[in-house]
Design a protein around this motif. Sequence first.
Motif, PDB file in Angstrom:
ATOM      1  N   PRO A 106       0.826  -1.208   0.000  1.00 27.99           N
ATOM      2  CA  PRO A 106       0.000   0.000   0.000  1.00 27.99           C
ATOM      3  C   PRO A 106       0.867   1.269   0.000  1.00 27.99           C
ATOM      4  CG  PRO A 106      -0.915  -1.601   1.511  1.00 27.99           C
ATOM      5  CD  PRO A 106       0.404  -2.167   1.034  1.00 27.99           C
ATOM      6  N   VAL A 107       0.474   2.222  -0.843  1.00 31.06           N
ATOM      7  CA  VAL A 107       1.290   3.425  -1.039  1.00 31.06           C
ATOM      8  C   VAL A 107       1.371   4.257   0.253  1.00 31.06           C
ATOM      9  CG1 VAL A 107       1.508   5.552  -2.374  1.00 31.06           C
ATOM     10  CG2 VAL A 107       0.830   3.443  -3.513  1.00 31.06           C
ATOM     11  N   LEU A 108       0.282   4.286   1.014  1.00 32.88           N
ATOM     12  CA  LEU A 108       0.321   5.044   2.275  1.00 32.88           C
ATOM     13  C   LEU A 108       1.338   4.437   3.245  1.00 32.88           C
ATOM     14  CD1 LEU A 108      -3.507   5.703   2.761  1.00 32.88           C
ATOM     15  CD2 LEU A 108      -1.753   7.436   2.331  1.00 32.88           C
ATOM     16  N   ASP A 109       1.475   3.115   3.238  1.00 36.27           N
ATOM     17  CA  ASP A 109       2.492   2.456   4.062  1.00 36.27           C
ATOM     18  C   ASP A 109       3.891   2.886   3.606  1.00 36.27           C
ATOM     19  OD1 ASP A 109       0.335   1.091   5.076  1.00 36.27           O
ATOM     20  OD2 ASP A 109       1.083  -0.915   4.621  1.00 36.27           O
ATOM     21  N   ALA A 111       4.753   5.625   2.085  1.00 33.37           N
ATOM     22  CA  ALA A 111       5.067   7.024   2.413  1.00 33.37           C
ATOM     23  C   ALA A 111       5.728   7.084   3.793  1.00 33.37           C
ATOM     24  CB  ALA A 111       3.793   7.874   2.374  1.00 33.37           C
ATOM     25  N   ARG A 112       5.210   6.311   4.742  1.00 33.14           N
ATOM     26  CA  ARG A 112       5.798   6.277   6.088  1.00 33.14           C
ATOM     27  C   ARG A 112       7.160   5.591   6.070  1.00 33.14           C
ATOM     28  NH1 ARG A 112       2.727   3.084   9.824  1.00 33.14           N
ATOM     29  NH2 ARG A 112       3.770   4.137  11.534  1.00 33.14           N
TER      30      ARG A 112
ATOM     31  N   GLN B 111       6.540  12.238  -2.092  1.00 31.91           N
ATOM     32  CA  GLN B 111       6.328  10.947  -1.427  1.00 31.91           C
ATOM     33  C   GLN B 111       5.448  11.096  -0.191  1.00 31.91           C
ATOM     34  OE1 GLN B 111      10.175   8.892  -1.099  1.00 31.91           O
ATOM     35  NE2 GLN B 111       9.836   8.327  -3.216  1.00 31.91           N
ATOM     36  N   PRO B 143       4.124  12.248   6.685  1.00 31.27           N
ATOM     37  CA  PRO B 143       3.427  11.016   7.079  1.00 31.27           C
ATOM     38  C   PRO B 143       3.744  10.572   8.500  1.00 31.27           C
ATOM     39  CG  PRO B 143       5.175  10.546   5.478  1.00 31.27           C
ATOM     40  CD  PRO B 143       5.060  12.038   5.575  1.00 31.27           C
ATOM     41  N   ASP B 211      -6.166   3.279  -3.805  1.00 34.99           N
ATOM     42  CA  ASP B 211      -4.955   2.532  -4.166  1.00 34.99           C
ATOM     43  C   ASP B 211      -5.311   1.049  -4.208  1.00 34.99           C
ATOM     44  OD1 ASP B 211      -2.477   1.316  -4.312  1.00 34.99           O
ATOM     45  OD2 ASP B 211      -1.803   1.989  -2.328  1.00 34.99           O
ATOM     46  N   SER B 213      -3.610  -1.500  -4.074  1.00 35.27           N
ATOM     47  CA  SER B 213      -2.847  -2.318  -3.127  1.00 35.27           C
ATOM     48  C   SER B 213      -3.449  -2.300  -1.724  1.00 35.27           C
ATOM     49  CB  SER B 213      -1.394  -1.840  -3.053  1.00 35.27           C
ATOM     50  OG  SER B 213      -0.780  -1.942  -4.311  1.00 35.27           O
TER      51      SER B 213
END
Lengths: 294, 377
Positions: A106-109, A111-112, B111, B143, B211, B213
Amino acid sequence: MAIFIDSDTKLVVQGITGRDGSFHTTEMMEYGTQVVAGVTPGKGGQTFEGPDGASVPIFNTMDEAVAETGANTSVIYVPPAFAAGAIMEAADSGVDLVVAITEGIPVLDMARAHAFARDQGVRVLGPNCPGMISPGTSKVGILPAQIVEEGPVGVVSRSGTLTYEAVFALTNLGLGQTTCVGIGGDPLIGTNFIDCLEAFEADPDTEAIVMIGEIGGTDEQEAAAYVEEHVSKPVVGFIAGQTAPPGRQMGHAGAIISGSAGTAEEKMKAFEDHGIAVAKRPVDIAGLIQERLA
Amino acid sequence: MDIHEYQAKELFRGAGIPVPPGEIATTPDEAEEIAGRYGGMVVVKAQVHTGGRGKAGGVKLAKDAAEARAHAEAILGMDIKGLTVEKVLVTPGEDIATEAYVGVLMDRKKQAATFMVSPEGGVDIEAVAEENPEAIRKLTVDPRYGLLPHQAYWLANFLYEDKALARQATKIIGQLYEAFQANGCSMAEINPLITTPDGELKAIDAKVSIDDSELFRLPDVAAMRDTSDEPAAEIKAREAGLSYVKLDGDVGCCVNGAGLAMATMDLVKYYGGEPANFLDIGGSSNPDKVVSALEIITADPSVKSILFNIFGGITRCDDVANGLVEATSRIDIDLPIVIRLTGTNEEEALQILEDNGFSAYSSMDDVVEKAVELAKA
């Protein structure tokens, strides 16, 4: 010489007991990569049986693996749900380089995970990448070793099999490689074209560079401008996706033309504008390199 | 994955964002009934996975239930950019004093999630960014910390001078970020965020992309997938674990790897042909994938020749050859198939193909040229 990995690379494999992890660990060991440790939580104390009777100790955590073996590089074959956590664990463990093969994180993962790794000063390659190979010394990832040869060409690419195609053509013309790097097809990647160009420029053994891009984003355009300013070595480029329709994801999560941005035409023009020779077909890449090394 | 406006609004309501009520109608009768219950003005809005619905005539204001019915009749079944409208959203008409834009998307370069807000709402934000960039305020969210309260307030103050409105907008911006995070979004936007004459903020249009994923861990969001406007072949490909995109040409392509698949399509064009599809069978050499790939390609009536381009690395060429032999014995194929296999276990693969009456090329250029020639024959 090579970039990022060489005979000093001491590798720990995260996810060494999984289907992909175990298969590719054997392949890497057969190539001569120093695989010093594996990590699979809950399987610490076991060993991984490699080729020719070699065995690799397995640890529960990256911290133990690095403390016990002095590993300086990690490669990740961990399923998507846990892969970002594995990257952060690696970045926290003392290794300098983390190569993330896993596709579909997952892209949000990410980013972190990227922010965390940057804070630790650790280089991440990928995710969703084939890894890299420095012919003759070390392979980290899944690139097929039989198509590479030692030589003067640095290769950096967003694609896997297309890279193989280009490398194969180079090798067939007797043009070996210093290092072949697959930077990955995801929207958020750790090591980009510019990082690799900078490293190839600084590597005394690299005499020419191949840069293979594809539709989506603006990394190739920025890399082209960088080449004109900072790279003295000849660079040959190729862009995949001239026939890709806008707005559709072409396999790779990052390969999508958004609005009018990220087209192959735009990227090829940026290459030409900044003095990078553009190959029309994959097979032409090798010929253009040969002309420039003559 | 793109979701519909009404689904995006559900996600926004779940995060506490003020969204006017609305219901879905699939027939003019239902639209009339819903409009009758709301009373007064309603808006009838086509639910399709594309922008530019308004320009295409897919969004209409109705003064009463009878007019809502008439609009629904016109919009249902309408073609918008090649997509057929199957559903309309019926929602009460709002009195609009001002319109703003609030969006957040994953910025590849930074990012990180990045907000864009503009007091010029209700229009194409990309056009605003180009023509009037000072009308946009941007903020990248770290983030590690998430959206901080003062950052949300800073964005809100760019939209509204009025303190009460800025306070409401601060809350909505924070809620939008929560919805973005909680639902695995790559993009979430409110356009427009309106103020009513009595000083209330409302999100009257919503757009969200998820997303892909993220879907494995968000079953409720995954269930929002609407395949009604997706070609059957693409649904079948996704279920078989293949990446497939239908194109307009006649050379069917089956390749391992996304980059090589795109380069193969480009080479078809280079040799004067047109690719019929993008198809990546991925790194696995499971024969079932080869069978599915061939079924999908041969189901496309415009395909005149089939091209296999396999560069064996991790994928073993002999596995693909076995898959091909198995596939052609399971399904009848009248079309010419040309094959290029090189790399891992190439010799074994060539033997398997030869034993079964196929021949293979070792160069990508040769096989593409041949496939183009056969498609034209």
